[in-house]
Scaffold this motif. Structure first.
Motif, PDB file in Angstrom:
ATOM      1  N   UNK A  91      43.058  32.835  14.956  1.00  0.00           N
ATOM      2  CA  UNK A  91      42.825  31.239  14.494  1.00  0.00           C
ATOM      3  C   UNK A  91      41.718  31.326  13.704  1.00  0.00           C
ATOM      4  N   UNK A  92      41.906  31.134  12.544  1.00  0.00           N
ATOM      5  CA  UNK A  92      40.739  30.894  11.584  1.00  0.00           C
ATOM      6  C   UNK A  92      40.462  29.332  11.846  1.00  0.00           C
ATOM      7  N   UNK A 144      46.643  26.675  23.686  1.00  0.00           N
ATOM      8  CA  UNK A 144      47.727  25.786  22.624  1.00  0.00           C
ATOM      9  C   UNK A 144      48.383  27.057  21.953  1.00  0.00           C
ATOM     10  N   UNK A 145      49.878  27.655  21.448  1.00  0.00           N
ATOM     11  CA  UNK A 145      50.185  28.433  20.717  1.00  0.00           C
ATOM     12  C   UNK A 145      49.841  28.047  19.215  1.00  0.00           C
ATOM     13  N   UNK A 146      49.857  28.871  19.045  1.00  0.00           N
ATOM     14  CA  UNK A 146      49.642  29.391  16.858  1.00  0.00           C
ATOM     15  C   UNK A 146      50.288  28.595  16.089  1.00  0.00           C
ATOM     16  N   UNK A 147      51.459  28.154  16.928  1.00  0.00           N
ATOM     17  CA  UNK A 147      51.950  27.611  16.007  1.00  0.00           C
ATOM     18  C   UNK A 147      52.144  26.090  16.511  1.00  0.00           C
ATOM     19  N   UNK A 149      49.128  25.163  17.504  1.00  0.00           N
ATOM     20  CA  UNK A 149      47.966  24.406  16.842  1.00  0.00           C
ATOM     21  C   UNK A 149      48.642  24.199  14.992  1.00  0.00           C
ATOM     22  N   UNK A 150      49.305  24.905  14.328  1.00  0.00           N
ATOM     23  CA  UNK A 150      49.016  24.229  13.072  1.00  0.00           C
ATOM     24  C   UNK A 150      50.002  23.239  13.090  1.00  0.00           C
ATOM     25  N   UNK A 151      51.212  22.967  14.300  1.00  0.00           N
ATOM     26  CA  UNK A 151      52.355  21.530  13.900  1.00  0.00           C
ATOM     27  C   UNK A 151      51.975  20.630  14.802  1.00  0.00           C
ATOM     28  N   UNK A 155      47.489  16.883  18.061  1.00  0.00           N
ATOM     29  CA  UNK A 155      47.183  16.774  19.823  1.00  0.00           C
ATOM     30  C   UNK A 155      46.182  17.832  20.364  1.00  0.00           C
ATOM     31  N   UNK A 156      45.538  19.017  19.053  1.00  0.00           N
ATOM     32  CA  UNK A 156      44.959  19.288  19.016  1.00  0.00           C
ATOM     33  C   UNK A 156      43.411  19.164  19.193  1.00  0.00           C
ATOM     34  N   UNK A 157      43.294  17.481  18.363  1.00  0.00           N
ATOM     35  CA  UNK A 157      41.966  17.199  17.413  1.00  0.00           C
ATOM     36  C   UNK A 157      41.958  16.121  19.259  1.00  0.00           C
TER      37      UNK A 157
END
Length: 163
Positions: A91-92, A144-147, A149-151, A155-157
């Motif tokens: 993940x970039x 977290x999965x890539x999906x 992280x993207x969606x 939550x990531x922040x």
């Protein structure tokens, strides 16, 4: 000496005393500003000065400035340095961290002790803090999965902020 002579001498002495007083205050009285506090150490112990002033004597005291303004520190992880997600995908990520020192005595004292004079130098601060930021990013991305992280970016922040 006449009375007139004594008056002239007294006026000259008063002028000299006032001039020395002004020089003394201009040389050794240091004020903080709205965006810079300072910690004076040495004789008399530690004194944190926020929105105030203190006498600072170079031989007896050391001063550490602490910048109170918000700094933006950017961290970019891409290509071979990219983060690895839970599902083993690269993940970039480009993240901006906003940091500042609270305008409180304890916070300013801790910042002076741990960061020293780097609070006003974003590049040096970034070099020092980048490892902690990258560790927080890696730990969060690994859970977290890539999906996800993207969606679920919020939550990531939040997770990175807690880490």
């Amino acid at each position: 000496m006449t009375m007139y002579g004594w008056v002239i001498v007294a006026v000259i002495i008063a002028i000299i005393v006032i001039a020395v007083g002004i020089w003394f205050i201009r040389s050794f009285y240091r004020r903080s500003s709205k965006d810079v506090a300072f910690v004076r150490t040495g004789l008399g112990g530690q004194k944190v000065v926020i929105d105030g002033a203190a006498f600072v004597f170079p031989i007896l005291h050391d001063v550490t400035e602490v910048h109170l303004n918000t700094l933006r520190l950017s961290v970019i992880r891409d290509k071979e340095d990219a983060l690895i997600s839970k599902d083993r995908m690269r993940v970039d990520v480009a993240v901006d961290f906003y940091i500042r020192v609270r305008k409180e005595v304890d916070s300013v004292a801790v910042a002076a002790q741990t960061l020293g004079r780097k609070t006003g130098k974003p590049e040096e601060l970034r070099e020092m803090m980048e490892g902690k930021f990258v560790d927080a990013l890696r730990a969060t991305a690994a859970g977290m999965t890539l999906e996800m992280l993207h969606e679920d970016r919020s939550r990531f922040v939040r997770s990175v902020g807690q880490a």
